[in-house]
Design a protein around this motif. Structure first.
Motif, PDB file in Angstrom:
ATOM      1  N   ALA A 166     -84.790-120.407  74.067  1.00 57.05           N
ATOM      2  CA  ALA A 166     -84.253-119.099  74.451  1.00 57.05           C
ATOM      3  C   ALA A 166     -85.221-117.985  74.059  1.00 57.05           C
ATOM      4  CB  ALA A 166     -82.895-118.879  73.787  1.00 57.05           C
ATOM      5  N   GLN A 167     -85.715-118.043  72.824  1.00 57.04           N
ATOM      6  CA  GLN A 167     -86.639-117.018  72.352  1.00 57.04           C
ATOM      7  C   GLN A 167     -87.951-117.043  73.138  1.00 57.04           C
ATOM      8  OE1 GLN A 167     -88.453-117.237  68.307  1.00 57.04           O
ATOM      9  NE2 GLN A 167     -87.280-115.351  67.943  1.00 57.04           N
ATOM     10  N   THR A 168     -88.447-118.231  73.443  1.00 60.89           N
ATOM     11  CA  THR A 168     -89.677-118.355  74.235  1.00 60.89           C
ATOM     12  C   THR A 168     -89.499-117.752  75.624  1.00 60.89           C
ATOM     13  OG1 THR A 168     -90.350-120.346  73.039  1.00 60.89           O
ATOM     14  CG2 THR A 168     -91.331-119.994  75.209  1.00 60.89           C
ATOM     15  N   LEU A 169     -88.352-118.010  76.248  1.00 53.64           N
ATOM     16  CA  LEU A 169     -88.088-117.450  77.577  1.00 53.64           C
ATOM     17  C   LEU A 169     -88.130-115.924  77.546  1.00 53.64           C
ATOM     18  CD1 LEU A 169     -87.241-118.066  80.551  1.00 53.64           C
ATOM     19  CD2 LEU A 169     -84.875-117.789  79.786  1.00 53.64           C
TER      20      LEU A 169
ATOM     21  N   MET B  57     -76.635-107.020  78.208  1.00 51.93           N
ATOM     22  CA  MET B  57     -77.828-106.854  77.384  1.00 51.93           C
ATOM     23  C   MET B  57     -77.810-107.698  76.115  1.00 51.93           C
ATOM     24  SD  MET B  57     -78.898-102.895  77.471  1.00 51.93           S
ATOM     25  CE  MET B  57     -80.008-102.318  78.735  1.00 51.93           C
ATOM     26  N   VAL B  58     -76.626-107.924  75.584  1.00 53.33           N
ATOM     27  CA  VAL B  58     -76.523-108.651  74.321  1.00 53.33           C
ATOM     28  C   VAL B  58     -76.990-110.104  74.475  1.00 53.33           C
ATOM     29  CG1 VAL B  58     -74.125-109.417  74.612  1.00 53.33           C
ATOM     30  CG2 VAL B  58     -75.013-108.932  72.318  1.00 53.33           C
ATOM     31  N   ILE B  59     -77.009-110.629  75.697  1.00 51.94           N
ATOM     32  CA  ILE B  59     -77.490-111.997  75.913  1.00 51.94           C
ATOM     33  C   ILE B  59     -78.976-112.084  75.549  1.00 51.94           C
ATOM     34  CG2 ILE B  59     -77.871-113.799  77.633  1.00 51.94           C
ATOM     35  CD1 ILE B  59     -75.417-112.708  79.138  1.00 51.94           C
ATOM     36  N   SER B  60     -79.776-111.181  76.105  1.00 52.00           N
ATOM     37  CA  SER B  60     -81.215-111.194  75.807  1.00 52.00           C
ATOM     38  C   SER B  60     -81.473-110.832  74.343  1.00 52.00           C
ATOM     39  CB  SER B  60     -81.954-110.217  76.725  1.00 52.00           C
ATOM     40  OG  SER B  60     -81.443-108.906  76.608  1.00 52.00           O
ATOM     41  N   GLU B  61     -80.660-109.960  73.792  1.00 53.82           N
ATOM     42  CA  GLU B  61     -80.794-109.576  72.387  1.00 53.82           C
ATOM     43  C   GLU B  61     -80.619-110.787  71.478  1.00 53.82           C
ATOM     44  OE1 GLU B  61     -78.693-105.951  71.014  1.00 53.82           O
ATOM     45  OE2 GLU B  61     -77.634-107.309  69.661  1.00 53.82           O
ATOM     46  N   SER B  62     -79.587-111.576  71.734  1.00 53.65           N
ATOM     47  CA  SER B  62     -79.330-112.767  70.928  1.00 53.65           C
ATOM     48  C   SER B  62     -80.449-113.785  71.085  1.00 53.65           C
ATOM     49  CB  SER B  62     -78.001-113.403  71.348  1.00 53.65           C
ATOM     50  OG  SER B  62     -76.958-112.473  71.292  1.00 53.65           O
ATOM     51  N   MET B  63     -80.886-113.997  72.323  1.00 56.44           N
ATOM     52  CA  MET B  63     -81.950-114.961  72.581  1.00 56.44           C
ATOM     53  C   MET B  63     -83.241-114.571  71.885  1.00 56.44           C
ATOM     54  SD  MET B  63     -81.086-115.619  76.613  1.00 56.44           S
ATOM     55  CE  MET B  63     -82.457-116.748  76.941  1.00 56.44           C
ATOM     56  N   ALA B  64     -83.521-113.271  71.806  1.00 62.11           N
ATOM     57  CA  ALA B  64     -84.718-112.797  71.111  1.00 62.11           C
ATOM     58  C   ALA B  64     -84.702-113.174  69.637  1.00 62.11           C
ATOM     59  CB  ALA B  64     -84.855-111.280  71.268  1.00 62.11           C
TER      60      ALA B  64
ATOM     61  N   LEU C 242     -80.870-115.915  82.669  1.00 64.00           N
ATOM     62  CA  LEU C 242     -81.299-116.146  81.295  1.00 64.00           C
ATOM     63  C   LEU C 242     -80.838-117.478  80.714  1.00 64.00           C
ATOM     64  CD1 LEU C 242     -80.742-112.606  79.714  1.00 64.00           C
ATOM     65  CD2 LEU C 242     -82.872-113.614  80.499  1.00 64.00           C
ATOM     66  N   ILE C 243     -79.642-117.908  81.077  1.00 68.65           N
ATOM     67  CA  ILE C 243     -79.097-119.115  80.472  1.00 68.65           C
ATOM     68  C   ILE C 243     -79.386-120.317  81.363  1.00 68.65           C
ATOM     69  CG2 ILE C 243     -77.068-120.258  79.526  1.00 68.65           C
ATOM     70  CD1 ILE C 243     -77.997-117.691  78.068  1.00 68.65           C
ATOM     71  N   ARG C 244     -80.372-121.089  80.951  1.00 69.60           N
ATOM     72  CA  ARG C 244     -80.664-122.361  81.601  1.00 69.60           C
ATOM     73  C   ARG C 244     -79.775-123.380  80.899  1.00 69.60           C
ATOM     74  NH1 ARG C 244     -85.964-120.500  83.165  1.00 69.60           N
ATOM     75  NH2 ARG C 244     -85.496-118.310  83.641  1.00 69.60           N
ATOM     76  N   ASP C 245     -78.730-123.830  81.592  1.00 69.81           N
ATOM     77  CA  ASP C 245     -77.670-124.613  80.960  1.00 69.81           C
ATOM     78  C   ASP C 245     -78.225-125.842  80.237  1.00 69.81           C
ATOM     79  OD1 ASP C 245     -75.024-124.976  80.278  1.00 69.81           O
ATOM     80  OD2 ASP C 245     -74.578-126.227  82.019  1.00 69.81           O
TER      81      ASP C 245
END
Length: 391
Positions: free
Chosen positions: A357-360, A294-301, A318-321
């Motif tokens: 990342a935030q846009t995704l 969950m922390v991946i999406s949290e950071s990207m937000a 979530l991670i598009r390299d």
């Protein structure tokens, strides 16, 4: 066709070890559907662990069952006493089962299904994690046999979906409900913080360095020793590392950082949501060297790129390299430190990744969307079981 009829009124029993804070809004979204009556069956907090329930269930219908804990090799098994009787009183027509982490309740759901064949069963799990060793033939056979009793399957990621399909679960019955944080709330907090990085760092008493953040529990699975060793390699590069969270290894890792003479590593402890937003704003990148989700999406937000190795499979979605973050190939200290240094040396690329990342997250990932995906699976399971019983 059973799927063309109006949705039935579903009585959904959700079997969970506990009801953690990070799952609450997901279940609130799900329970708000007009055609669902949902009850969540949980047990007591697991002693000396992060497996704990939220202190406030809000509007959710939650039944707390007495719990016994058993040590089984390296695992702790939870026995929720009276679960079968509680299910008989509630009379669900769909049961959503947490997977193998709650194995005894999972087995009780199978037993309840034997006694009540009209009940639909939905299995909800990771499906599998990257880098995880494959089980032996007997375990593989046993897991496959148990899974064959379920009507539908929910997983956290596309990676987990692939693992269940490899186990023999039908392709059309395995669906993804992404394992994301309450991204809408994080985006709102981010938008309300009208301070730039330098201002926030000054408020927090941080040096105005390129700042790397880690958020989560401080335990063995997170591989934080490698992250601290990476900070040691970079201590003369004006790079700071912030570790937010608590856990059994916190004291030992603090001592380890002190022994290395690091003054660029800061252990912050647990934070409130608003405080956490300030630390994210102060940071340039997020690094997750071990397990997490969950922390991946949290950071990207919060508009920062994520550097990740092998988490829980969510990173595959979530991670598009080199677009929203960077996927490490081997997770070594040298690779982590060189990746941090490369992002520091290319600030325009790093900022572009953070925005992407935030846009995704804004466009595709929220707990509301995950709740809708879960609802669709519950409905399909209910309708298919109803259709089967009429045939």
């Amino acid at each position: 066709n059973a799927y063309n009829k109006s949705p039935p009124q579903m009585r959904v029993a959700v079997l969970q070890r506990v009801l953690p804070e990070y799952r609450k809004s997901l279940f609130v979204h799900l329970a708000s559907r007009g055609d669902i009556q949902m009850r969540i069956f949980i047990g007591e907090d697991l002693p000396n662990s992060k497996v704990k329930s939220t202190l406030n269930f809000d509007s959710l219908d939650v039944m707390l069952l007495p719990t016994r804990f058993f040590k089984f090799f390296r695992r702790i098994l939870l026995h929720h006493k009276g679960l079968i009787r509680a299910l008989q009183e509630f009379k669900p027509n769909v049961i959503l089962c947490e997977g193998e982490s709650n194995i005894l309740s999972y087995l009780k759901a199978l037993l309840y299904r034997l006694m009540n064949p009209k009940v639909a069963l939905v299995h909800w799990s990771l499906g599998g994690m990257p880098g995880e060793s494959h089980t032996n033939r007997f375990t593989h056979f046993l897991k496959r046999s148990l899974l064959s009793s379920f009507d539908m399957f929910l997983v956290y990621s596309s990676y987990g979906r692939g693992r269940l399909i490899q186990l023999g679960c039908p392709i059309d019955k395995v669906k993804v409900a992404f394992n994301v944080s309450d991204t809408e709330r994080h985006l709102e907090l981010y938008s309300k913080l009208n301070l730039n990085k330098e201002q926030v760092r000054a408020q927090l008493g941080l040096l105005n360095n390129f700042t790397v953040i880690y958020v989560g529990s401080i335990d063995e699975d997170k591989r934080l020793r490698e992250l601290i060793l990476s900070a040691a390699k970079l201590k003369n590069s004006k790079i700071s590392l912030i570790l937010v969270g608590s856990g059994p290894l916190k004291r030992a890792l603090q001592q380890f950082a002190n022994e290395l003479g690091l003054n660029n590593v800061h252990f912050i402890g647990k934070l409130s949501w608003s405080e956490l937003t300030r630390y994210y704003r102060a940071s340039d990148i997020f690094v997750l060297p071990g397990r997490g989700g969950m922390v991946i999406s949290e950071s990207m937000a919060h508009g920062i790129p994520v550097v990740v190795y092998q988490a829980d499979g969510t990173e595959d979605d979530l991670i598009r390299d080199r677009s929203t973050g960077i996927c490490l190939r081997n997770g070594t200290v040298d690779e982590i430190s060189s990746t941090i240094l490369w992002l520091k040396s290319n600030p325009d690329i790093s900022k572009k990744m953070g925005k992407a990342a935030q846009t995704l997250i804004k466009e595709g990932f929220s707990q509301l969307k995950s709740a809708n995906a879960i609802y669709d699976v519950l409905l399909r399971a209910a309708l298919s079981t109803e259709h089967r019983n009429r045939s």
